[in-house]
Enzyme design. Structure first.
Site, PDB file in Angstrom:
ATOM      1  N   GLU A 130       3.607   3.101  -6.960  1.00  0.00           N
ATOM      2  CA  GLU A 130       2.364   3.614  -7.539  1.00  0.00           C
ATOM      3  C   GLU A 130       2.378   5.142  -7.673  1.00  0.00           C
ATOM      4  O   GLU A 130       1.325   5.775  -7.775  1.00  0.00           O
ATOM      5  CB  GLU A 130       1.166   3.185  -6.688  1.00  0.00           C
ATOM      6  CG  GLU A 130       0.995   1.680  -6.541  1.00  0.00           C
ATOM      7  CD  GLU A 130       0.770   0.939  -7.861  1.00  0.00           C
ATOM      8  OE1 GLU A 130       0.675   1.593  -8.916  1.00  0.00           O
ATOM      9  OE2 GLU A 130       0.697  -0.296  -7.820  1.00  0.00           O
ATOM     10  N   GLY A 132       0.824  -1.210   0.000  1.00  0.00           N
ATOM     11  CA  GLY A 132       0.000   0.000   0.000  1.00  0.00           C
ATOM     12  C   GLY A 132       0.854   1.254   0.000  1.00  0.00           C
ATOM     13  O   GLY A 132       2.090   1.191   0.049  1.00  0.00           O
ATOM     14  N   ASN A 133       0.188   2.406  -0.041  1.00  0.00           N
ATOM     15  CA  ASN A 133       0.886   3.688  -0.063  1.00  0.00           C
ATOM     16  C   ASN A 133      -0.097   4.815   0.212  1.00  0.00           C
ATOM     17  O   ASN A 133      -1.316   4.634   0.100  1.00  0.00           O
ATOM     18  CB  ASN A 133       1.607   3.916  -1.400  1.00  0.00           C
ATOM     19  CG  ASN A 133       0.831   3.359  -2.573  1.00  0.00           C
ATOM     20  OD1 ASN A 133      -0.168   3.923  -2.994  1.00  0.00           O
ATOM     21  ND2 ASN A 133       1.279   2.215  -3.083  1.00  0.00           N
ATOM     22  N   SER A 157       9.060   3.383  -1.289  1.00  0.00           N
ATOM     23  CA  SER A 157       8.888   1.982  -1.660  1.00  0.00           C
ATOM     24  C   SER A 157       9.640   1.077  -0.692  1.00  0.00           C
ATOM     25  O   SER A 157      10.829   1.278  -0.424  1.00  0.00           O
ATOM     26  CB  SER A 157       9.415   1.760  -3.080  1.00  0.00           C
ATOM     27  OG  SER A 157       9.344   0.404  -3.445  1.00  0.00           O
ATOM     28  N   GLY A 158       8.932   0.081  -0.146  1.00  0.00           N
ATOM     29  CA  GLY A 158       9.580  -0.989   0.585  1.00  0.00           C
ATOM     30  C   GLY A 158      10.114  -0.693   1.964  1.00  0.00           C
ATOM     31  O   GLY A 158      10.916  -1.464   2.491  1.00  0.00           O
ATOM     32  N   SER A 164       7.100   5.383  -3.783  1.00  0.00           N
ATOM     33  CA  SER A 164       6.183   4.275  -3.995  1.00  0.00           C
ATOM     34  C   SER A 164       6.111   3.883  -5.463  1.00  0.00           C
ATOM     35  O   SER A 164       6.171   4.733  -6.358  1.00  0.00           O
ATOM     36  CB  SER A 164       4.781   4.667  -3.510  1.00  0.00           C
ATOM     37  OG  SER A 164       3.818   3.743  -3.964  1.00  0.00           O
ATOM     38  N   HIS A 202      -5.797  -6.957  -6.357  1.00  0.00           N
ATOM     39  CA  HIS A 202      -4.728  -6.076  -5.874  1.00  0.00           C
ATOM     40  C   HIS A 202      -5.100  -5.369  -4.572  1.00  0.00           C
ATOM     41  O   HIS A 202      -4.428  -5.544  -3.561  1.00  0.00           O
ATOM     42  CB  HIS A 202      -4.408  -5.060  -6.976  1.00  0.00           C
ATOM     43  CG  HIS A 202      -3.279  -4.134  -6.679  1.00  0.00           C
ATOM     44  ND1 HIS A 202      -2.596  -3.457  -7.666  1.00  0.00           N
ATOM     45  CD2 HIS A 202      -2.718  -3.722  -5.510  1.00  0.00           C
ATOM     46  CE1 HIS A 202      -1.651  -2.711  -7.114  1.00  0.00           C
ATOM     47  NE2 HIS A 202      -1.712  -2.844  -5.805  1.00  0.00           N
ATOM     48  N   HIS A 252      -3.948   4.000  -0.560  1.00  0.00           N
ATOM     49  CA  HIS A 252      -4.035   2.708  -1.246  1.00  0.00           C
ATOM     50  C   HIS A 252      -3.770   1.613  -0.227  1.00  0.00           C
ATOM     51  O   HIS A 252      -2.723   1.589   0.418  1.00  0.00           O
ATOM     52  CB  HIS A 252      -3.007   2.650  -2.379  1.00  0.00           C
ATOM     53  CG  HIS A 252      -2.825   1.283  -2.973  1.00  0.00           C
ATOM     54  ND1 HIS A 252      -3.882   0.444  -3.254  1.00  0.00           N
ATOM     55  CD2 HIS A 252      -1.710   0.606  -3.332  1.00  0.00           C
ATOM     56  CE1 HIS A 252      -3.422  -0.685  -3.779  1.00  0.00           C
ATOM     57  NE2 HIS A 252      -2.106  -0.608  -3.817  1.00  0.00           N
TER      58      HIS A 252
END
Length: 213
Positions: A75, A27-28, A44-45, A73, A157, A94
């Site tokens: 996304e 998610g983000n 990210s991550g 991210s 997703h 998200h």
């Protein structure tokens, strides 16, 4: 830059884990400032529980990094595309919440089992066609599913929820999960009554006078 927005993002990122709307680093979240023409987004991550101000990334809507050392991210393109096309939206959440994500595998709209669906703008929540995460294809399909709505499912997703601020976007993500959980409870019943568009339109009108002035 974006000090208050960064504080909110970290607060809600940790809340997203606590409320079981996602797991791990999935998610983000982002917040967009139209005056600065830039968004601050989660990296990210990086585990949300360990996230700090320096981990967050500030980008313009062409995805140029203005501030931050981390990779943003995956996304980011999706967030930027929504902000470019939805001037009413200032925040995106998200999630990979279990009930809504499970429902997204059916690849069909989530119908209004409860009038609270009106918060998201209509009588259903569309499901965007499947696309690989982090791609322009996914972003474009999500944007189509978000037409006239403040949320959509992403097939196989998760959930995308929008708001005029982070509080609203997060609330909309929780609402989608709430409706999906209701579906899970009644899915084997034959006589479930779904609210019609006219029912939801009446709720939207009624909500204009809801709460304190």
């Amino acid at each position: 830059m974006f000090i208050q927005d960064k504080k909110l993002l970290i607060e809600y990122a940790k809340k997203m884990i606590k409320d079981e709307l996602t797991v791990g680093t999935a998610g983000n979240l982002s917040i967009y400032d139209p005056e600065e023409k830039a968004m601050v987004i989660t990296p990210s991550g990086i585990p949300y529980d360990n996230m700090n101000f320096d981990d967050l990334v500030v980008m313009d809507l062409d995805l140029n990094i203005l501030e931050g050392k981390n990779k943003p991210s995956t996304e980011s393109f999706l967030h930027a595309l929504v902000y470019k096309n939805r001037p009413d939206i200032k925040s995106i959440v998200h999630t990979h919440s279990i009930y809504a994500t499970s429902y997204s595998t059916l690849r069909k709209p989530l119908e209004a089992l409860h009038y609270i669906m009106a918060d998201l703008g209509g009588e259903d929540i569309k499901c965007a066609e499947y696309a690989v995460f982090g791609t322009q294809d996914l972003a474009e399909k999500a944007l189509r599913a978000l037409k006239d709505r403040k949320g959509c499912l992403l097939a196989n997703h998760g959930v995308l929820a929008l708001g005029s601020d982070l509080k609203e976007a997060y609330s909309n993500a929780r609402t989608i999960e709430y409706i999906a959980k209701m579906y899970h409870i009644v899915r084997f019943e034959d006589d479930v009554h779904v609210l019609k568009k006219s029912d939801i339109d009446a709720v939207i009108e009624r909500m204009k006078s809801y709460g304190q002035k």
